[in-house]
Write a protein that holds these residues in place. Structure first.
Motif, mmCIF file in Angstrom:
data_model
loop_
_atom_site.group_PDB
_atom_site.id
_atom_site.type_symbol
_atom_site.label_atom_id
_atom_site.label_comp_id
_atom_site.label_asym_id
_atom_site.label_seq_id
_atom_site.Cartn_x
_atom_site.Cartn_y
_atom_site.Cartn_z
ATOM 1 N N GLN A 1 -0.424 0.868 6.012
ATOM 2 C CA GLN A 1 0.392 0.850 4.804
ATOM 3 C C GLN A 1 0.485 -0.542 4.174
ATOM 4 N N ARG A 2 0.246 -1.573 4.931
ATOM 5 C CA ARG A 2 0.278 -2.938 4.383
ATOM 6 C C ARG A 2 -1.026 -3.310 3.669
ATOM 7 N N ARG B 1 1.905 1.574 10.062
ATOM 8 C CA ARG B 1 2.486 0.463 9.297
ATOM 9 C C ARG B 1 1.416 -0.573 8.929
ATOM 10 N N SER C 1 -2.915 6.920 4.258
ATOM 11 C CA SER C 1 -2.562 6.112 5.439
ATOM 12 C C SER C 1 -2.066 6.997 6.575
ATOM 13 N N TYR C 2 -1.270 8.008 6.240
ATOM 14 C CA TYR C 2 -0.775 8.932 7.261
ATOM 15 C C TYR C 2 -1.938 9.739 7.850
ATOM 16 N N PRO D 1 -1.327 7.905 -1.664
ATOM 17 C CA PRO D 1 -0.615 7.126 -0.646
ATOM 18 C C PRO D 1 -0.526 7.794 0.727
ATOM 19 N N SER D 2 -0.677 9.114 0.790
ATOM 20 C CA SER D 2 -0.630 9.800 2.078
ATOM 21 C C SER D 2 -1.890 9.568 2.905
ATOM 22 N N ASP E 1 8.374 9.860 4.885
ATOM 23 C CA ASP E 1 8.001 8.882 5.897
ATOM 24 C C ASP E 1 8.766 9.139 7.198
#
Length: 123
Positions: free
Chosen positions: A62-63, A59, A101-102, A98-99, A43
């Protein structure tokens, strides 16, 4: 579906703000993810050169629930014209990481793609 229209609107607004600050100067998340075992280190690397607007977008993403992030990805790809929405939903859900979001935070014209997708969807 856990994605709300208010979430799409917020992501469009944040993405537009990020675009006003220029393109990201960080490496693609999928290229560097295998180099990191520590999520916090990953991160820090990903946000190190993001503008404050890009960090705000990341962010927010990610929420969201993972299913909402997958739906946003499918909408962005649909708005970009990649494939039919059903095919893209399946792909986003089955390949979620999870990546994602990036990846979305880095996507050029994310807000434009989301708005185009909403305009193309039957209501």
């Amino acid at each position: 579906m856990s994605l709300l229209l208010s979430d799409v609107s917020a992501v469009c607004r944040l993405a537009d703000e990020k675009e006003r600050h220029g393109p990201p100067v960080v490496p693609d998340a999928h290229d560097i993810l295998p180099l990191f075992i520590d999520h916090e280190q990953f991160d820090r690397q990903m946000v190190a050169r993001l503008s404050p607007a890009g960090i705000a977008l990341l962010r927010y993403l990610q929420r969201l629930q993972p299913s909402a992030v997958a739906e946003l990805a499918a909408l962005a790809w649909f708005g970009r014209g990649d494939a039919p929405i059903d095919q893209l939903r399946h792909h986003a859900e089955s390949s979620y990481h999870p990546s994602l979001s990036y990846y979305l935070a880095e996507m050029p014209s994310l807000g434009d793609h989301l708005r185009a997708a909403l305009a193309r969807l039957p209501l």
